[in-house]
Design a protein around this motif. Structure first.
Motif, mmCIF file in Angstrom:
data_model
loop_
_atom_site.group_PDB
_atom_site.id
_atom_site.type_symbol
_atom_site.label_atom_id
_atom_site.label_comp_id
_atom_site.label_asym_id
_atom_site.label_seq_id
_atom_site.Cartn_x
_atom_site.Cartn_y
_atom_site.Cartn_z
ATOM 1 N N GLY A 32 55.993 5.798 69.759
ATOM 2 C CA GLY A 32 55.668 6.433 71.033
ATOM 3 C C GLY A 32 54.958 7.754 70.844
ATOM 4 O O GLY A 32 54.315 8.005 69.834
ATOM 5 N N ARG A 33 55.131 8.624 71.833
ATOM 6 C CA ARG A 33 54.500 9.931 71.783
ATOM 7 C C ARG A 33 55.313 10.889 70.921
ATOM 8 O O ARG A 33 56.504 10.671 70.701
ATOM 9 C CB ARG A 33 54.304 10.479 73.196
ATOM 10 N N PHE A 34 54.673 11.922 70.441
ATOM 11 C CA PHE A 34 55.334 12.919 69.606
ATOM 12 C C PHE A 34 56.354 13.692 70.434
ATOM 13 O O PHE A 34 56.094 14.078 71.567
ATOM 14 C CB PHE A 34 54.297 13.896 69.035
ATOM 15 N N LYS A 35 57.533 13.899 69.848
ATOM 16 C CA LYS A 35 58.596 14.685 70.471
ATOM 17 C C LYS A 35 59.008 15.784 69.503
ATOM 18 O O LYS A 35 58.880 15.638 68.288
ATOM 19 C CB LYS A 35 59.807 13.808 70.789
ATOM 20 N N ALA A 36 59.531 16.884 70.033
ATOM 21 C CA ALA A 36 59.947 18.013 69.198
ATOM 22 C C ALA A 36 60.988 17.590 68.160
ATOM 23 O O ALA A 36 61.020 18.130 67.053
ATOM 24 C CB ALA A 36 60.479 19.143 70.070
ATOM 25 N N ALA A 37 61.820 16.620 68.498
ATOM 26 C CA ALA A 37 62.853 16.149 67.566
ATOM 27 C C ALA A 37 62.243 15.541 66.297
ATOM 28 O O ALA A 37 62.874 15.547 65.238
ATOM 29 C CB ALA A 37 63.749 15.118 68.249
ATOM 30 N N CYS A 38 61.008 15.061 66.388
ATOM 31 C CA CYS A 38 60.333 14.492 65.216
ATOM 32 C C CYS A 38 60.162 15.555 64.135
ATOM 33 O O CYS A 38 60.244 15.254 62.943
ATOM 34 C CB CYS A 38 58.973 13.932 65.596
ATOM 35 N N LYS A 39 59.918 16.787 64.550
ATOM 36 C CA LYS A 39 59.758 17.878 63.583
ATOM 37 C C LYS A 39 61.057 18.100 62.815
ATOM 38 O O LYS A 39 61.053 18.226 61.593
ATOM 39 C CB LYS A 39 59.340 19.166 64.278
ATOM 40 N N GLY A 40 62.184 18.158 63.518
ATOM 41 C CA GLY A 40 63.476 18.359 62.869
ATOM 42 C C GLY A 40 63.811 17.249 61.891
ATOM 43 O O GLY A 40 64.321 17.497 60.795
ATOM 44 N N GLN A 41 63.505 16.025 62.271
ATOM 45 C CA GLN A 41 63.753 14.886 61.387
ATOM 46 C C GLN A 41 62.901 15.000 60.117
ATOM 47 O O GLN A 41 63.383 14.790 59.008
ATOM 48 C CB GLN A 41 63.453 13.587 62.126
ATOM 49 N N MET A 42 61.628 15.379 60.291
ATOM 50 C CA MET A 42 60.747 15.521 59.129
ATOM 51 C C MET A 42 61.197 16.682 58.244
ATOM 52 O O MET A 42 61.127 16.591 57.012
ATOM 53 C CB MET A 42 59.291 15.713 59.573
ATOM 54 N N GLU A 43 61.671 17.764 58.835
ATOM 55 C CA GLU A 43 62.185 18.889 58.041
ATOM 56 C C GLU A 43 63.366 18.449 57.178
ATOM 57 O O GLU A 43 63.503 18.876 56.028
ATOM 58 C CB GLU A 43 62.583 20.052 58.947
ATOM 59 N N LEU A 44 64.202 17.584 57.718
ATOM 60 C CA LEU A 44 65.322 17.030 56.948
ATOM 61 C C LEU A 44 64.809 16.214 55.768
ATOM 62 O O LEU A 44 65.279 16.367 54.643
ATOM 63 C CB LEU A 44 66.206 16.172 57.851
ATOM 64 N N TYR A 45 63.829 15.353 56.006
ATOM 65 C CA TYR A 45 63.239 14.551 54.925
ATOM 66 C C TYR A 45 62.651 15.444 53.834
ATOM 67 O O TYR A 45 62.865 15.218 52.655
ATOM 68 C CB TYR A 45 62.125 13.637 55.453
ATOM 69 N N LEU A 46 61.899 16.465 54.250
ATOM 70 C CA LEU A 46 61.247 17.349 53.282
ATOM 71 C C LEU A 46 62.269 18.147 52.487
ATOM 72 O O LEU A 46 62.100 18.363 51.281
ATOM 73 C CB LEU A 46 60.253 18.272 53.980
ATOM 74 N N GLY A 47 63.325 18.588 53.151
ATOM 75 C CA GLY A 47 64.393 19.306 52.447
ATOM 76 C C GLY A 47 65.056 18.428 51.398
ATOM 77 O O GLY A 47 65.341 18.873 50.277
ATOM 78 N N TRP A 48 65.290 17.180 51.741
ATOM 79 C CA TRP A 48 65.904 16.243 50.792
ATOM 80 C C TRP A 48 64.981 16.013 49.600
ATOM 81 O O TRP A 48 65.407 16.035 48.448
ATOM 82 C CB TRP A 48 66.228 14.932 51.491
ATOM 83 N N LEU A 49 63.698 15.778 49.884
ATOM 84 C CA LEU A 49 62.741 15.574 48.798
ATOM 85 C C LEU A 49 62.679 16.784 47.883
ATOM 86 O O LEU A 49 62.634 16.655 46.662
ATOM 87 C CB LEU A 49 61.346 15.274 49.358
ATOM 88 N N LYS A 50 62.671 17.957 48.482
ATOM 89 C CA LYS A 50 62.586 19.194 47.698
ATOM 90 C C LYS A 50 63.811 19.370 46.804
ATOM 91 O O LYS A 50 63.708 19.771 45.650
ATOM 92 C CB LYS A 50 62.441 20.388 48.640
ATOM 93 N N GLN A 51 64.979 19.050 47.325
ATOM 94 C CA GLN A 51 66.219 19.249 46.573
ATOM 95 C C GLN A 51 66.463 18.168 45.527
ATOM 96 O O GLN A 51 66.927 18.459 44.430
ATOM 97 C CB GLN A 51 67.410 19.321 47.525
ATOM 98 N N TYR A 52 66.162 16.912 45.844
ATOM 99 C CA TYR A 52 66.570 15.814 44.969
ATOM 100 C C TYR A 52 65.436 15.093 44.227
ATOM 101 O O TYR A 52 65.695 14.421 43.239
ATOM 102 C CB TYR A 52 67.372 14.775 45.758
#
Length: 94
Positions: A32-52
């Motif tokens: 669907g359309r972009f929602k602000a929650a998409c940013k938070g979800q992506m930040e979680l993914y990036l944090g995980w990638l950075k850490q692990y």
């Protein structure tokens, strides 16, 4: 780096797939359309990638959110044009 692959009787040159990227990329496809929650979800993914997953010498991971629709106002207010997350629209099949 390239490696030689033998395919039938011909030799084919292909990229070496054992090398790692210099930067990890997370891609999220939203139907669907972009929602602000998409940013938070992506930040979680990036944090995980950075850490692990990130290795020494690699740049910080980046994220790409592909969605059917986005608004310029959301991108500016969430400051997505300045960080490691980008939003792009895809053309839906008609």
């Amino acid at each position: 780096m390239k490696v030689k692959l033998e395919k039938g009787r011909k030799n084919t040159t292909a990229p070496d797939t054992t090398s790692r990227l210099r930067r990890l990329v997370a891609i999220a496809l939203k139907l669907g359309r972009f929602k602000a929650a998409c940013k938070g979800q992506m930040e979680l993914y990036l944090g995980w990638l950075k850490q692990y997953e990130m290795l020494e010498g690699e740049a910080s991971p980046i994220g790409l959110i592909l969605c059917a629709e986005k608004t310029r106002e959301h991108i500016e207010l969430l400051q997505l044009d300045k960080g490691d997350i980008r939003v792009a629209e895809y053309l839906p099949h008609q």
